[in-house]
Scaffold this motif. Structure first.
Motif, PDB file in Angstrom:
ATOM      1  N   ASP A 167       9.765   8.388  60.729  1.00 47.47           N
ATOM      2  CA  ASP A 167       8.383   8.843  60.674  1.00 47.47           C
ATOM      3  C   ASP A 167       8.319  10.339  60.369  1.00 47.47           C
ATOM      4  OD1 ASP A 167       6.890   6.466  61.201  1.00 47.47           O
ATOM      5  OD2 ASP A 167       7.525   6.561  63.284  1.00 47.47           O
ATOM      6  N   SER A 168       9.187  11.112  61.021  1.00 49.17           N
ATOM      7  CA  SER A 168       9.203  12.560  60.779  1.00 49.17           C
ATOM      8  C   SER A 168       9.675  12.880  59.370  1.00 49.17           C
ATOM      9  CB  SER A 168      10.112  13.253  61.802  1.00 49.17           C
ATOM     10  OG  SER A 168       9.579  13.150  63.103  1.00 49.17           O
ATOM     11  N   VAL A 169      10.700  12.179  58.906  1.00 51.38           N
ATOM     12  CA  VAL A 169      11.171  12.382  57.537  1.00 51.38           C
ATOM     13  C   VAL A 169      10.052  12.099  56.552  1.00 51.38           C
ATOM     14  CG1 VAL A 169      12.715  11.469  55.751  1.00 51.38           C
ATOM     15  CG2 VAL A 169      13.601  11.937  58.022  1.00 51.38           C
ATOM     16  N   ALA A 170       9.316  11.015  56.767  1.00 57.66           N
ATOM     17  CA  ALA A 170       8.235  10.625  55.862  1.00 57.66           C
ATOM     18  C   ALA A 170       7.157  11.693  55.792  1.00 57.66           C
ATOM     19  CB  ALA A 170       7.643   9.290  56.314  1.00 57.66           C
ATOM     20  N   VAL A 171       6.730  12.194  56.941  1.00 60.12           N
ATOM     21  CA  VAL A 171       5.672  13.206  56.975  1.00 60.12           C
ATOM     22  C   VAL A 171       6.148  14.490  56.301  1.00 60.12           C
ATOM     23  CG1 VAL A 171       4.343  14.713  58.501  1.00 60.12           C
ATOM     24  CG2 VAL A 171       4.537  12.276  59.018  1.00 60.12           C
ATOM     25  N   ARG A 172       7.377  14.899  56.555  1.00 58.18           N
ATOM     26  CA  ARG A 172       7.885  16.151  55.986  1.00 58.18           C
ATOM     27  C   ARG A 172       8.128  16.027  54.482  1.00 58.18           C
ATOM     28  NH1 ARG A 172      11.809  17.695  61.190  1.00 58.18           N
ATOM     29  NH2 ARG A 172      10.059  17.739  62.665  1.00 58.18           N
ATOM     30  N   LEU A 173       8.567  14.862  54.038  1.00 64.06           N
ATOM     31  CA  LEU A 173       8.711  14.650  52.599  1.00 64.06           C
ATOM     32  C   LEU A 173       7.351  14.658  51.911  1.00 64.06           C
ATOM     33  CD1 LEU A 173      11.465  11.888  52.313  1.00 64.06           C
ATOM     34  CD2 LEU A 173      11.612  14.244  51.483  1.00 64.06           C
ATOM     35  N   ARG A 174       6.366  14.091  52.567  1.00 60.65           N
ATOM     36  CA  ARG A 174       5.017  14.076  51.996  1.00 60.65           C
ATOM     37  C   ARG A 174       4.516  15.505  51.767  1.00 60.65           C
ATOM     38  NH1 ARG A 174      -0.501  13.870  52.999  1.00 60.65           N
ATOM     39  NH2 ARG A 174      -1.601  12.126  51.985  1.00 60.65           N
ATOM     40  N   GLU A 175       4.799  16.397  52.700  1.00 60.08           N
ATOM     41  CA  GLU A 175       4.388  17.791  52.553  1.00 60.08           C
ATOM     42  C   GLU A 175       5.043  18.430  51.319  1.00 60.08           C
ATOM     43  OE1 GLU A 175       5.603  19.456  56.236  1.00 60.08           O
ATOM     44  OE2 GLU A 175       3.927  18.625  57.390  1.00 60.08           O
ATOM     45  N   ILE A 176       6.329  18.150  51.132  1.00 62.58           N
ATOM     46  CA  ILE A 176       7.047  18.701  49.980  1.00 62.58           C
ATOM     47  C   ILE A 176       6.511  18.107  48.682  1.00 62.58           C
ATOM     48  CG2 ILE A 176       9.283  18.732  48.805  1.00 62.58           C
ATOM     49  CD1 ILE A 176      10.603  19.102  51.520  1.00 62.58           C
ATOM     50  N   VAL A 177       6.271  16.797  48.666  1.00 56.66           N
ATOM     51  CA  VAL A 177       5.782  16.130  47.455  1.00 56.66           C
ATOM     52  C   VAL A 177       4.433  16.682  47.021  1.00 56.66           C
ATOM     53  CG1 VAL A 177       4.884  13.923  46.606  1.00 56.66           C
ATOM     54  CG2 VAL A 177       7.122  14.017  47.706  1.00 56.66           C
ATOM     55  N   LEU A 178       3.562  16.990  47.958  1.00 55.10           N
ATOM     56  CA  LEU A 178       2.269  17.574  47.607  1.00 55.10           C
ATOM     57  C   LEU A 178       2.438  18.923  46.912  1.00 55.10           C
ATOM     58  CD1 LEU A 178       0.150  16.690  50.775  1.00 55.10           C
ATOM     59  CD2 LEU A 178      -0.202  15.834  48.444  1.00 55.10           C
ATOM     60  N   LEU A 179       3.430  19.691  47.365  1.00 52.51           N
ATOM     61  CA  LEU A 179       3.700  20.978  46.726  1.00 52.51           C
ATOM     62  C   LEU A 179       4.310  20.784  45.341  1.00 52.51           C
ATOM     63  CD1 LEU A 179       5.136  22.857  49.840  1.00 52.51           C
ATOM     64  CD2 LEU A 179       2.908  23.239  48.761  1.00 52.51           C
ATOM     65  N   LEU A 180       5.200  19.805  45.218  1.00 52.04           N
ATOM     66  CA  LEU A 180       5.783  19.505  43.909  1.00 52.04           C
ATOM     67  C   LEU A 180       4.708  19.038  42.934  1.00 52.04           C
ATOM     68  CD1 LEU A 180       9.032  17.566  44.969  1.00 52.04           C
ATOM     69  CD2 LEU A 180       8.870  19.948  44.231  1.00 52.04           C
ATOM     70  N   ARG A 181       3.766  18.251  43.436  1.00 54.37           N
ATOM     71  CA  ARG A 181       2.683  17.766  42.581  1.00 54.37           C
ATOM     72  C   ARG A 181       1.861  18.925  42.033  1.00 54.37           C
ATOM     73  NH1 ARG A 181      -2.005  14.129  45.189  1.00 54.37           N
ATOM     74  NH2 ARG A 181      -2.677  16.190  45.914  1.00 54.37           N
ATOM     75  N   GLY A 182       1.539  19.889  42.888  1.00 58.23           N
ATOM     76  CA  GLY A 182       0.748  21.029  42.442  1.00 58.23           C
ATOM     77  C   GLY A 182       1.441  21.835  41.360  1.00 58.23           C
ATOM     78  N   ALA A 183       2.775  21.885  41.422  1.00 57.75           N
ATOM     79  CA  ALA A 183       3.534  22.653  40.440  1.00 57.75           C
ATOM     80  C   ALA A 183       4.054  21.798  39.294  1.00 57.75           C
ATOM     81  CB  ALA A 183       4.713  23.350  41.124  1.00 57.75           C
ATOM     82  N   LYS A 184       3.801  20.473  39.359  1.00 54.24           N
ATOM     83  CA  LYS A 184       4.278  19.515  38.354  1.00 54.24           C
ATOM     84  C   LYS A 184       5.795  19.549  38.203  1.00 54.24           C
ATOM     85  CE  LYS A 184      -0.064  19.300  35.771  1.00 54.24           C
ATOM     86  NZ  LYS A 184      -0.432  18.044  36.442  1.00 54.24           N
ATOM     87  N   VAL A 185       6.481  19.647  39.321  1.00 48.77           N
ATOM     88  CA  VAL A 185       7.946  19.556  39.347  1.00 48.77           C
ATOM     89  C   VAL A 185       8.308  18.112  39.651  1.00 48.77           C
ATOM     90  CG1 VAL A 185      10.058  20.287  40.518  1.00 48.77           C
ATOM     91  CG2 VAL A 185       8.214  21.937  40.125  1.00 48.77           C
ATOM     92  N   PRO A 186       9.053  17.430  38.772  1.00 50.21           N
ATOM     93  CA  PRO A 186       9.361  16.014  38.981  1.00 50.21           C
ATOM     94  C   PRO A 186      10.466  15.814  39.997  1.00 50.21           C
ATOM     95  CG  PRO A 186      10.420  16.781  36.986  1.00 50.21           C
ATOM     96  CD  PRO A 186       9.589  17.941  37.506  1.00 50.21           C
TER      97      PRO A 186
END
Length: 256
Positions: A167-186
């Motif tokens: 659960d913690s891994v999922a939440v923390r990965l979600r935070e990173i993915v949102l930042l990657l999305r904003g910068a369009k880093v695949p």
């Protein structure tokens, strides 16, 4: 001596006898990576082509981003679970189906969140592992080379590596993915799914954590070589290419 047992998806296996190393490894991590990659590649092509069914499926997947498999009934039967079931056929050694389902659904739902509103390029890229993606994001934010190791983004990656529950891994990965999305880093979601599968198994967890750290540091070496090559007028050699998931393990050797 009294032994306490735990149950649930995150329960650790019983400790080995004194003096005996815990060497049990999860079977077939490559199937998890392959199922994830097959599903995302198909859906991504359709989404970029604006196929209505794919657009709707992506919206459904996003609602499960960062959550555990099967907790949202609307996602049952999508998210790569059918591809996983097909690949499992004939593999009697596939002993941890629940780990595989969690990994595939988590990876595909995070990809759907990452892909949201981006119709020009796919956000699934097999040449960009998690550590390398975070390093790329740090550089896009304009951090000087000397400051990269102290970046808050690096600390986010460390928090993923030190999490104690899925659960913690999922939440923390979600935070990173949102930042990657904003910068369009695949990101390579097939590789990530294979790592998440192995992470859930205690004997494999340390190896996955080392992979994430190694990816981050090797990306620094790759960036330095590219910068040097640019200064010299050459092309340089990208180290990131050596970190692409192979067909056997979806990452580093499963015994890492």
């Amino acid at each position: 001596m009294t032994t306490t047992t735990t149950s649930g998806a995150d329960a650790s296996p019983p400790p080995p006898p004194d003096g005996e190393p815990m060497t049990e490894r999860l079977p077939a991590p490559q199937l998890v990576a392959r199922a994830t990659g097959t599903y995302i590649a198909r859906l991504e092509r359709q989404y970029l082509a604006d196929v209505p069914s794919a657009v709707g499926e992506l919206a459904r997947l996003r609602r499960g981003a960062g959550k555990r498999a099967h907790r949202i009934p609307d996602l049952w039967g999508i998210g790569g679970t059918e591809e996983l079931a097909e690949l499992r056929g004939g593999h009697e050694g596939f002993l941890r189906a629940e780990y595989a389902e969690e990994a595939v659904v988590l990876a595909t739902s995070l990809w759907a969140l990452h892909q949201q509103s981006s119709r020009e390029h796919g956000m699934y890229n097999r040449s960009q592992n998690l550590g390398g993606a975070v390093r790329a994001l740090i550089r896009l934010k304009g951090a000087a080379s000397a400051d990269e190791e102290d970046s808050p983004l690096r600390k986010r990656l460390v928090r993923v590596g030190t999490a104690e529950s899925l659960d913690s891994v999922a939440v923390r990965l979600r935070e990173i993915v949102l930042l990657l999305r904003g910068a369009k880093v695949p990101l390579d979601y097939a590789r990530l799914a294979g790592q998440l599968y192995r992470w859930q198994h205690r004997p494999d967890r340390a190896g996955v954590q080392r992979e994430w750290g190694r990816e981050f540091h090797l990306a620094a070496v790759s960036g330095a070589k590219k910068a040097k090559a640019g200064a010299d007028g050459g092309n340089g050699d990208a180290i990131d290419g050596t970190l692409r998931p192979d067909e056997d393990f979806g990452g580093y050797a499963a015994g890492e």
